[in-house]
Design a protein around this motif. Structure first.
Motif, PDB file in Angstrom:
ATOM      1  N   PRO A   1      28.198  12.377  34.260  1.00  0.00           N
ATOM      2  CA  PRO A   1      28.645  10.580  33.956  1.00  0.00           C
ATOM      3  C   PRO A   1      27.392   9.853  34.471  1.00  0.00           C
ATOM      4  N   TYR A   2      26.414   8.896  33.883  1.00  0.00           N
ATOM      5  CA  TYR A   2      24.975   8.666  34.419  1.00  0.00           C
ATOM      6  C   TYR A   2      25.468   6.978  34.533  1.00  0.00           C
ATOM      7  N   MET A   3      25.328   6.672  36.681  1.00  0.00           N
ATOM      8  CA  MET A   3      25.783   5.660  36.874  1.00  0.00           C
ATOM      9  C   MET A   3      23.730   4.546  36.679  1.00  0.00           C
ATOM     10  N   ILE A   4      24.404   3.107  35.845  1.00  0.00           N
ATOM     11  CA  ILE A   4      23.056   2.636  36.232  1.00  0.00           C
ATOM     12  C   ILE A   4      23.049   1.941  36.835  1.00  0.00           C
TER      13      ILE A   4
ATOM     14  N   GLY B   1      26.972  10.973  26.504  1.00  0.00           N
ATOM     15  CA  GLY B   1      25.988  10.835  25.290  1.00  0.00           C
ATOM     16  C   GLY B   1      24.939  12.229  25.633  1.00  0.00           C
ATOM     17  N   ASN B   2      24.470  11.857  24.127  1.00  0.00           N
ATOM     18  CA  ASN B   2      23.681  12.766  23.653  1.00  0.00           C
ATOM     19  C   ASN B   2      22.772  11.573  23.098  1.00  0.00           C
ATOM     20  N   PHE B   3      20.890  11.354  23.467  1.00  0.00           N
ATOM     21  CA  PHE B   3      20.904  10.001  23.330  1.00  0.00           C
ATOM     22  C   PHE B   3      19.918  10.668  21.981  1.00  0.00           C
TER      23      PHE B   3
ATOM     24  N   PHE C   1      32.463  -0.990  35.309  1.00  0.00           N
ATOM     25  CA  PHE C   1      33.753  -1.972  33.959  1.00  0.00           C
ATOM     26  C   PHE C   1      32.932  -1.806  32.753  1.00  0.00           C
ATOM     27  N   TYR C   2      32.574  -1.122  32.477  1.00  0.00           N
ATOM     28  CA  TYR C   2      32.456  -1.144  31.162  1.00  0.00           C
ATOM     29  C   TYR C   2      32.047   0.396  31.292  1.00  0.00           C
ATOM     30  N   PRO C   3      32.393   1.236  31.265  1.00  0.00           N
ATOM     31  CA  PRO C   3      31.956   2.429  31.078  1.00  0.00           C
ATOM     32  C   PRO C   3      32.267   3.434  30.279  1.00  0.00           C
ATOM     33  N   ILE C   4      33.263   3.372  28.808  1.00  0.00           N
ATOM     34  CA  ILE C   4      33.098   4.589  28.228  1.00  0.00           C
ATOM     35  C   ILE C   4      31.582   3.550  26.785  1.00  0.00           C
ATOM     36  N   VAL C   5      31.440   4.382  26.784  1.00  0.00           N
ATOM     37  CA  VAL C   5      29.487   3.646  26.116  1.00  0.00           C
ATOM     38  C   VAL C   5      29.468   4.957  25.039  1.00  0.00           C
TER      39      VAL C   5
END
Lengths: 829, 286, 167
Positions: A421-424, A433-435, A668-672
């Motif tokens: 998980p990546y914290m912005i 993810g795998n952009f 707050f909006y972590p399922i990205v």
């Protein structure tokens, strides 16, 4: 990780059901459970509700954007045969209080104007009559005298307004409703150390969802029997009805909100509290049940659901090697005349403001501006559709100034698959993810290289053909801190942190599984999702599941379809319910089979002995019958009390509070999810018309529950995005008149405007936090299409040097840009 | 959004309809109602009397009458669109219908009603002008013929008097070999035109002849461009000639802009579409 | 208030009524006949949600007065399905996910019905044209077009099998 994020700790995963291959129901394009009744015209929308003795309301709407109400004469209207009552704001105020406001401090809004009207279409008086025709006849007879005040139309000019031009002098000294600044990480240092600072001024103009069904209410009031009974197409009927009750001066026990099938929302019907309060008040005043359905004009001008309307001054700090270092912007947002959700749409954008890129620091100043327009509400994207476009515009601008291929530059800056998980830098996390894989699949699906060659060849022939690629985030499963964490720290307002979703489920004695939902159907597929998950988890046959919808008194926690949350959240509730029902089924079934519960399993709608013979099994129907009617066949223990039922609530799978000093905003909006849209367009430079030649979208929404319904969301959102980009624009004149509030001039795309060869691809990177790894996918189309289209149009016009810094680019707007570019080129020659 | 009350009349024949029209002031005729009813729903139109001519089957025709085609007041757009007679003699009309509204509206709406509505952004007012149609206006006891170019006097305004009714459209068949062109720009296909340009012309011995051009959407009424027509007549067709003619024609136009579509944009559209229409018509001429 | 007597057939059933002349056909169908499947989206003839079939032709019910339907035969969405079975077009919408909120669907079905009664094998472009007067905010039209293509195929198969049975 930057030090400001140290205190933002990611909680452990609560995932119980791991994603796995080869599931029976999850992952199937099952036909929707909801459809048959809708297909034959029996869906049950709000205007289909008829109650005995029902009267109809029509509104007297303000023709002025900003005016003081001098007098209202209702006498002629009251004398019209068939009229039951005519009411002003003062009348309404005898039975209702002002509307709820989540702004802090609140901006006062009355469901009907009191002393002033603050936008065209605001309700000044209301008629209740035997039918809508007579009500409208009477509304035309109401005489209102106005003293016209200065209308605030321009976003920047409104900030400077003084005196009578200030909208809410009792609440705010100026039209600057909120002005807050935030900084995350070492923004100053990163800008100081940058090789180059890319600057752009970007404008996103106002439009709105305009679902084909408008908002409506049927309200009854009986002081002796239960208080208010209200049917309305609000999405929020089961989460915060008490705040509506507050305005109606009743306790939740005297307010029953009944859900209806909703004819499209896209966020626009999340709350609709104003017309609920208005209609309910009219029912109480008139003493008869009242139906009020907005007509299209009222929905355009008074529905409190206008979309984002923003002006950005944005800077991106970059290195010469292409590395994005930091971003900052000042944003002015024209919220219209009120501020129902505060600056929640900017809070939302903080979930993914830096896009799929590693940008280690970020700063923002957000200024909420009040103007004389209908106020904003949610619309598919809830603010993130704008920041996605801003981020992608800045990425394109950086590519241009660094002379880099825009796709390569994006890829260079993307978060890598092993960083999740990546914290912005704002504190929110991207769960997985795998952009790169999404981009690669999109390039192949679209044949990007082939199209680039075709576009170049066409341009060499003098045609204006271009290609645009957008790589965007699609945050899902919202946490409600976004509504308030941008408010002043000292007075953040109601600091809500819950967004639960619940179901109740029970096997009736015949073995049918009756499920009660606490959230309404708005075009999403709540019954289908729940069917697929329960069938998967319990091995129950889909046709054995039966649905109904709770109202605000029989139901419990359900936030509803918004913020791309419902599928993931209700799946969590289904898993909880399944675990409990499984335990009960096994307990009863094992007893019937004379086995221990640990020796049996659920298999094909039966409780069966593990590795057992086929006859060593009991069907759910047999167990349900026994557990319901044959109490004496089971031990005299509480665990064997009659019936197989449960209620289950699922809370947000992973969230964390914002830092008290807003050093970060928490999780707050972590399922990205991640999306890549690629399109090729041709512009007719003489007319400004854009033709979409080809279109591909690849979405990663984690584990897919139903590919076909997800596809429907993608293309529906893409159509919204195409409208936002090319055809839809609210246009106001200098007096604040809304010049095009109709479907002839505010142009929703028709079948002709949609691309003819849509290509859809999926990557499935499961979430480590949600059940089965599901992510939401309800907004992605509108979160990606504007960026891809803008880039493609600019690419098509690159020889002319046309730059696009504002949406929409309707044909007249685009032709204007081309005309100016041609004139500039001619002047330079 | 509901209409104001009105008295409803449903005559069974033309004579009764004309009598009613002569008797009642503030009366509107309704045929398809596809323009009138939206205006009534918005209460922008509030006629006291509505005279429904849908029972006047005597006016429901598309006929060949020697060297002209006659179209009755009750002929629906869809019937005209589908008419083989029209397709054979006036392919411009058949083609233009691809751009006019949508099937459900064309099923109900009538051409004559559309003309009487006189929306400056509607396509057919321009088309009947290049076809040099004649409109037959009847009142109780008399009738008159009005050339198409004299019919439209302003936005939503025609020479048709309160007691008159457009009963028939007479369109002369274009000479064999006449080429036609039609181009339109609107926000969506089927919307009213931001600008539509139509043209008929012939090519005689390599020279343009009988050039007729009209524009919808660019002024308060649909209008012919006589200066352009004269300038092109006798010229050998070429893209340069068309481009120059378009530039000059646009300079003479004074388009009416709106909040959504500026006058400059409309001028740009006419400038862009004129050469396309002229080229297309030239290519179709034989 | 003045009313006018009308008689009409709706979904095969005869109705007589006295209606105020100004009553829109859409309101008459929804309120007087209690057939709520005909939806009202804009009341200015653009969205197409109220589209019904009048004597087999698609028309906007919000742009007609009920008095004008005197003597006509109407089919609303409630009249498409037979007994307990969806009409093949409805079934195709179900299979192809041709609806989300369903509000535009009755009008879409009427437009599709008219198209397929005139053209048994439409191209995608013809389908697009046929539904271009019906706005949908949910689907982006893609799966509606799939649904109508599928419906056409179903109807052709049915017709072919009817024909072979009759032969």
């Amino acid at each position: 990780m930057s030090s400001h994020l140290k205190s933002n700790v990611i909680p452990p995963s609560r995932q119980r059901e791991k994603p796995r291959a080869g599931m029976t129901w999850i992952g199937q394009s099952m036909k929707r459970v909801e459809d048959p009744r809708i297909l034959v015209g029996k869906g049950g929308y709000v205007d289909d509700v008829v109650v005995p003795g029902m009267a109809h309301a029509a509104m007297v709407s303000s023709p002025h954007a900003h005016a003081r109400i001098v007098s209202i004469d209702t006498s002629k209207a009251k004398n019209l045969p068939g009229v039951i009552g005519v009411y002003t704001g003062a009348d309404l105020a005898t039975v209702v209080d002002p509307c709820p406001s989540f702004a802090s401090p609140p901006v006062t809004q009355h469901a009907m104007c009191m002393d002033k009207t603050r936008h065209v279409g605001e309700v000044v008086a209301a008629v209740v009559a035997e039918d809508r025709y007579i009500a409208e006849d009477a509304a035309a007879l109401v005489e209102v005298e106005y003293e016209i005040l200065t209308a605030n139309v321009d976003i920047e000019a409104s900030l400077e307004a003084t005196g009578d031009a200030v909208l809410h002098p009792d609440d705010r000294e100026s039209n600057r409703a909120l002005d807050e600044s935030f900084s995350f990480g070492s923004v100053e240092d990163d800008f100081a150390g940058a090789d180059k600072v890319i600057k752009r001024r970007l404008r996103w103009n106002r439009s709105s969802a305009q679902a084909i069904e408008t908002c409506g209410v049927v309200a009854e009031y009986d002081a002796f029997k239960g208080g208010y009974t209200i049917h309305a197409n609000t999405n929020f009927y089961n989460f915060i009805p008490f705040v509506i009750g507050g305005s109606l001066r009743v306790s939740p026990g005297e307010l029953r909100l009944i859900p209806v099938l909703t004819g499209g929302s896209f966020g626009s019907k999340v709350f609709i509290h104003k017309i609920i309060i208005l209609t309910a008040g009219l029912a109480r005043l008139s003493g008869v049940p009242v139906k009020y359905i907005e007509d299209r004009l009222e929905h355009f001008t008074n529905s409190d659901s206008h979309g984002s309307d923003r002006l950005y001054d944005c800077e991106l700090a970059v290195m010469n090697d292409g590395t994005f270092k930091s971003m900052r912007f000042t944003v002015l947002d024209d919220y219209g005349a009120y501020l129902q959700f505060g600056v929640g749409t900017h809070g939302n954008a903080m979930a993914q403001v830096t896009g799929p890129y590693r940008i280690e620091s970020f700063a923002m100043r957000v200024i909420a501006v009040l103007t004389n327009k209908c106020q904003q509400g949610p619309y598919r994207g809830f603010g993130s559709e704008v920041t996605n476009w801003v981020m992608e515009r800045m990425a394109d601008a950086a590519a241009e100034e660094l002379d880099r291929d825009p796709v390569d530059l994006r890829e260079q800056n993307m978060i890598q698959p092993d960083e999740f998980p990546y914290m912005i830098t704002t504190g929110n996390i991207y769960d997985s993810g795998n952009f790169q894989e999404v981009l690669a699949q999109a390039k192949t699906l679209f044949d990007l290289e082939g199209w680039k060659r075709k576009a170049a060849a066409a341009r060499a022939d003098g045609r204006c053909v271009g290609v645009g690629v957008a790589t965007c985030m699609e945050r899902s499963v919202y946490g409600p801190t976004e509504w308030w964490f941008l408010n002043k720290k000292e007075e953040p307002g109601f600091t809500l942190t819950s967004t639960p979703e619940g179901i109740s489920a029970r096997f009736d004695p015949s073995g049918k599984l009756f499920v009660t939902l606490n959230s309404c159907m708005v075009g999403t597929s709540p019954e289908t999702v729940v069917t697929q998950v329960l069938a998967e988890r319990l091995t129950v046959a889909p046709e054995d599941i039966v649905f109904n919808y709770a109202d605000s008194q029989t139901g419990f926690n359900g936030v509803g379809p918004q913020g791309s949350r419902f599928t993931a959240m209700v799946t969590g509730a289904c898993v909880t319910a399944s675990i409990r029902l499984e335990e009960k089924l096994k307990r009863f079934g094992a007893h019937m089979l004379q086995r221990r519960p640990e020796d049996v399993e659920l298999r094909g709608g039966m409780v069966a002995v593990k590795d057992g013979l086929e006859d060593q099994a009991k069907s759910f129907a047999e167990i349900a019958l026994m557990s319901s009617f044959f109490r004496l066949s089971f031990p005299d223990e509480e665990a064997f009390d009659s019936g197989l039922e449960t209620t289950a609530v699922y809370d947000h799978p992973i969230s964390a509070e914002p830092h008290p000093d807003r050093e970060h905003l928490g999780i707050f909006y972590p399922i990205v999810g991640h999306i890549c849209h690629i399109t090729a367009v041709e512009v007719d430079p003489e007319t400004g018309k854009v033709e979409i030649l080809d279109y591909a979208a690849v979405h990663d929404n984690g584990t897919i529950v139903n590919p076909r319904t997800l596809g429907g969301q993608v293309w529906g959102g893409t159509a919204n995005g195409i409208g936002t980009t090319l055809t839809e624009h609210f246009i106001y004149d200098e007096d604040g008149q809304f010049t095009n509030p109709n479907f002839a001039e505010f142009a929703l795309p028709s079948a002709h405007e949609m691309p003819k060869n849509l290509k859809l691809g999926h990557v499935e990177t499961p979430s480590p936090y949600t059940e089965y790894g599901i992510k939401g996918g309800g907004e992605g189309g509108r979160l990606g299409a504007p960026s891809a289209l803008t880039t493609a149009i600019e690419d098509a016009l690159r020889e002319k040097g046309v730059k696009i810094s504002a949406l929409p680019v309707t044909p007249p707007v685009l032709r204007g840009l081309i005309r100016n570019a041609d004139a500039a080129a001619a002047a330079a020659d | 959004m509901k209409p104001a009350p009105f008295d409803y009349h449903r005559p069974e024949d033309l004579q009764s309809a004309l009598s009613l029209l002569g008797t009642h002031t503030d009366a509107s005729i309704i045929a398809g109602g596809q323009s009138l009813v939206p205006m009534m729903n918005y209460r922008l139109a509030q006629p006291e009397h509505l005279i429904d001519i849908n029972r006047l089957s005597e006016l429901d025709y598309i006929r060949e009458d020697g060297d002209q085609i006659t179209i009755g007041a009750l002929a629906r757009h869809d019937a005209i669109h589908a008419s083989e007679l029209i397709a054979e003699h006036m392919p411009l009309i058949s083609h233009a219908y691809e751009w006019i509204a949508h099937k459900a509206v064309r099923n109900r709406g009538t051409l004559c009603g559309n003309l009487c509505h006189a929306d400056p952004a509607s396509e057919m007012p321009a088309i009947i002008q290049v076809l040099e149609a004649t409109l037959i206006l009847a009142r109780n006891g008399s009738s008159r013929e009005v050339p198409a170019k004299e019919f439209f006097v302003g936005t939503y305004d025609t020479v048709c008097e309160e007691d008159e009714m457009l009963v028939e459209l007479r369109i002369p068949k274009p000479t064999a070999g006449t080429g036609w062109g039609f181009e339109e720009v609107s926000m969506r296909k089927g919307d009213f035109a931001w600008a539509a340009v139509v043209c008929l012309l012939r090519v005689e011995n390599g020279r343009l002849d009988d050039v007729r051009v009209a524009v919808s959407g660019a002024a308060e009424i649909a209008l012919r461009l006589p200066d352009l027509e004269v300038a092109l007549a006798g010229q050998a067709p070429s893209s340069d000639i068309f481009e120059n003619a378009a530039t000059k024609a646009v300079d003479a136009l004074a388009p009416v802009g709106s909040a959504t579509v500026s006058a400059d944009y409309k001028r740009d559209l006419v400038r862009a579409l004129l050469p396309r229409v002229l080229s297309a018509a030239t290519a179709r001429a034989s | 208030m003045n009313t006018t007597a009308i008689e009409l057939e709706v979904n095969g059933r005869k109705h007589s009524a006295n209606v105020p002349p100004r009553k829109l056909l859409s309101d008459f169908i929804r309120q007087d006949l209690a057939l709520p499947g005909t939806h009202v989206g804009c009341e200015h003839g653009v969205c197409g949600a109220c589209t019904i079939l009048m004597d087999g032709k698609a028309v906007r019910a919000c742009l007609m007065f009920a008095v004008q339907a005197d003597g006509a035969s109407l089919t609303t969405v409630e009249g498409l399905s037979k007994a307990e079975e969806l009409h093949p077009i409805q079934h195709a919408f179900w299979e192809e996910h041709g609806l989300q909120c369903g509000f535009c669907t009755p009008g879409m079905l009427a437009a599709a019905h008219e198209l397929l009664s005139e053209n048994t094998d439409p191209t995608d472009e013809e389908i697009r044209e046929a539904i271009s007067g019906n706005l949908c905010r949910c689907t982006g039209y893609e799966y509606i077009i799939d649904a109508i293509r599928t419906a056409a195929k179903k109807l052709r198969v049915t017709q072919a099998s009817d024909a072979s049975q009759n032969a």
